[in-house]
Each structure stands twice: as C-alpha cells, then as structure tokens.
Design an enzyme around this catalytic site. Structure first.
Site, PDB file in Angstrom:
ATOM      1  N   ASP A  96      -1.655   5.182  -5.854  1.00 21.53           N
ATOM      2  CA  ASP A  96      -1.763   4.439  -4.534  1.00 21.53           C
ATOM      3  C   ASP A  96      -2.137   2.826  -5.121  1.00 21.53           C
ATOM      4  OD1 ASP A  96      -2.670   3.095  -2.345  1.00 21.53           O
ATOM      5  OD2 ASP A  96      -4.374   4.579  -2.109  1.00 21.53           O
ATOM      6  N   ASP A 115       0.668  -1.143   0.122  1.00 25.51           N
ATOM      7  CA  ASP A 115       0.109   0.062   0.024  1.00 25.51           C
ATOM      8  C   ASP A 115       0.785   1.402   0.025  1.00 25.51           C
ATOM      9  OD1 ASP A 115      -1.878   1.723   0.057  1.00 25.51           O
ATOM     10  OD2 ASP A 115      -2.502   1.422   2.430  1.00 25.51           O
TER      11      ASP A 115
END
Length: 433
Positions: A269, A86
C-alpha cells in the site's frame, strides 16, 4: 490509504509521442505535513450498496509524508490537483465545488464552473469510509490530463468530507487497486488508460525515492523504468480476491534470524506511511530489533528503538529476501537519549494473518504492480534492470516505448513517523500497558 504544511507543485513532463501505446513516466512528489492524530485508512469502501472490507486503523502524529502526483481536470482550467498515489483504494476523487465545509474549501475544488465539459451523473454516487469519517459525493465525467495526455473518465466529486481531512494539503486520491471491484459502473484510472490504448499493458511501477536522492520518485504506467532498478524483478502472486494488492509473505528476518512467521499475507500500500503488523508479531520483531530483547518500550501499538541501530531487517516473498535499511524503519526522535520511534506498528488490519507494508518499506525497493498477470514484483533500486516487458523478454504482443526521464529540481526531505507521543513506560517481556 493512510496517509498529507508544505506543498510542492510540479507539473507532469517528459513523454515521447509514438503511433501506438506507450510507457508513461510521471514524477512522484513528496509532501511533508504536520497534523493532529488522524486516520486515513479505508476501513470500508462502499459504492451503491457494495461493501469492500479494508479494516485498519492508524493514528499518526507529527511529521508525515504522502506521495502524490499533479493532475489537471476539464478543458478550461489550469488548476492542478495534487492526488495521493494510493494502491490501497479504488477511486479517483477530488473535492467538489459544492462542498462548503472546512475540509473542502481549504483545498482545490472542482465543479461545473471550472469546466463546461463536466457531466454529473445523476444516478451515481460514491462513498468511502475512512477511519476518521467518510468521504462521499456525486460522480462526474470529464477530461483528466497528465503527462501530455487528455483522457475522458469518470471520477468522484466529494461533497461530504470529514473535518479531519482539513489537515491534509492533498486535493484527493488516485486509487490504483488491483481490480475495479468497487461495484461502480465506471472504470478506474488504470483501466481507462488501458482501454483507451494509452498503455499497452495494465501495469505500473513505482520508485518512491528517498531523502537525499538526486531525483524524485517516479510512477510509470505501462511498464518499468530500467534506470530505476537493477537486476531481475522477482514476482509474487496476488492472493486477495477483493481487489487489493495482497501477496504471500514467506517470513521476516532480523539479523538473518528467521522469525518463523507462518501463513502471513502482506498488503502492498503506497498510501500508507507505516508498516503494520498484528500486535503479537510487532512485539516479536521489536524484541529482536532492540539490543536487549528482554526490554521493549511500547504502549502496546508503538515502539521505541535506538536511533543508531544497524540491525538488518528483511522480508521474504516467493523465496527472495528483500532488505530494509535501518534508516527506513527508524522514525522520528522519541527522546534525547538516542531513542527513536519505530516505523513498524502493532495494528491488526485483518485478524492475525495480514501485514501491511507501506511507504517505509516500499521506498527500499522498486515495485511493479501487474494487473494483467495479478502479480506484484520487487527489484533492487539501482540502474540497468532487466525489462521483463520488452519484446525480447516478454510474451506480450504489445510492448511499451522507451522514454527519456529528466529529474526535477524540486526535492523534499521526508520525515517518517509513527504515533508515540506518550510512551513513558518500559515494558518487560512485552506486556501491554
């Protein structure tokens, strides 16, 4: 992070030991899952009174994909913990063995009984506020093993977890944000690798991989894998000062038509499946993606597009256009009339200026995250790319070694989706429902 019932388990493999810091390559796995409407977006990351804004909201139904790696913790356990890669969050955390709610006990948990070397820090806690509830707990120090390495570092042990996390087979997250700004007194995963001399540059690169690829995705710490991209890496400066990988977005193009977006930013992201745009921007893009621009099917956030569309979509950064395949922005089937849900969603994450480019876009390119120079780079997926971090082309005094990377035999076929379980109305001229 936005988003992970099938779970794939693959160990870290393949490294070449050398006397100095080296480039470390880790296979990146995909997991498909079905879940109820959830929100896995870090709205605010809070630690010891410090607040880092990260405003977003994404609801997703049906099949989804998360990209993860397996790690081992401590010195006396052989359990593997699947953690989502992440780039939109800061901490490494796993579920604590002291947590007894359903979200914790349905996953791998970790605590003092798992490792005699685990040290809980009595004066340290962590809290991350996600959209469907917080994750909080204590902080501990122990060994983290991956790719043959065993490093001592500090990470979170989640003791209080929202019930929504029960639907995800992941055992935690591996935060890889642009800087350690969560106001912790301990360094992040990437900072630990750099400080311990395991990588010579605070750089990592990702090839998420696609369905049908003969080998899985990969994440490389310390440099790039030239067998995963072709040509040059084109870089854009990170402009966000809060530690997120945010770069300037020149514009978006649909069939070579400039959409004339000005002053936009893009958050990069890997923990998010979708592409998120402010509602007005998403509406404008979908008007050009569909055959009849006067008719847009939407509920105000989600959109329906032809499953067989061949419309060309491109994003431009630092003067370079990067195409996105229709197979990547077309999501799951919506009806039996040849319509599918778009992987582009109208959701504001920071007013009208910021977009978020998640995995749906990132699997179209090879992506480099450079903390040393605070840049994000893109390259075309392929083979034989130019290594800007090699001795011949880099000004850095330290250079990574080359590595032999073998493909794993386990490959999953991802299905990318967005929430659109109820889109019964055709909306002319893009008026909201």
């Amino acid at each position: 992070m936005y988003g992970s019932t099938v779970q794939l388990i693959v160990t870290f493999v393949w490294w070449i030991s050398i006397a100095s810091a080296q480039l470390v390559s880790v296979p990146l796995l995909k997991v498909e899952h079905n879940r109820q409407p959830e929100l896995l977006s870090c709205i605010s990351c809070i630690d010891n009174g410090g607040l880092v804004e990260r405003q977003a909201e994404v609801d997703q139904n049906g099949s989804d994909v998360s990209y993860y790696v397996d790690i081992e913790l401590g010195t006396s356990t052989t359990k593997k913990y699947s953690v989502v890669v992440d780039t939109g969050s800061y901490d490494l955390w796993v579920y604590s063995s002291s947590c007894t709610n359903i979200s914790c006990i349905s996953h791998q948990q970790y605590g003092p009984n798992d490792s005699p070397t685990l040290q809980i820090l009595s004066n340290q806690t962590f809290l991350i506020a996600y959209g469907q509830g917080p994750v909080s707990g204590v902080v501990g120090t122990d060994f983290v093993s991956f790719a043959g390495y065993n490093v001592s570092m500090t990470f979170g042990l989640a003791e209080n977890v929202a019930d929504a996390f029960n639907a995800f087979p992941i055992d935690g997250t591996l935060g890889l944000a642009a800087s350690d700004i969560q106001l912790n007194t301990y360094p992040s995963f990437l900072s630990t690798l750099t400080a311990d001399g395991l990588i010579s540059r605070s750089v990592f690169s990702i090839d998420l991989g696609k369905a049908g690829d003969p080998k899985p995705g990969t994440i490389v710490f310390g440099g790039v894998d030239t067998s995963r991209f072709s040509g040059d890496i084109e870089f854009a400066d990170v402009v966000n000062v809060r530690g997120l990988w945010v770069i300037g977005l020149d514009d978006c193009y649909v069939n070579d038509k400039a959409e004339n977006f000005k002053g936009k930013l893009a958050m990069i992201d890997t923990g998010t499946t979708l592409i998120l745009m402010p509602p007005a921007d998403a509406l404008q893009v979908h008007r050009d993606l569909v055959d009849d621009s006067s008719l847009v099917i939407t509920d105000g956030r989600n959109y329906v597009i032809p499953c067989n569309t061949s419309t060309r979509l491109e994003f431009s950064f630092s003067g370079v256009k990067w195409p996105m395949s229709p197979s990547d922005y077309v999501g799951r089937p919506y009806d039996d009339q040849g319509n599918c849900v778009s992987n582009i969603q109208g959701t504001a994450i920071n007013g009208t200026a910021t977009w978020l480019l998640g995995a749906s876009y990132l699997k179209s390119v090879y992506t480099v995250f450079d903390r040393d120079q605070m840049k994000v780079g893109f390259a075309a997926r392929g083979f034989g790319g130019v290594d800007v971090y090699s001795d011949a082309s880099s000004t850095s005094s330290a250079s990574p070694s080359t590595m032999s990377v073998k493909p794993t035999s386990i490959v999953s076929s991802p299905v990318y989706s967005a929430t659109a379980t109820e889109l019964p109305v055709s909306v002319s001229d893009g008026k909201s429902l």
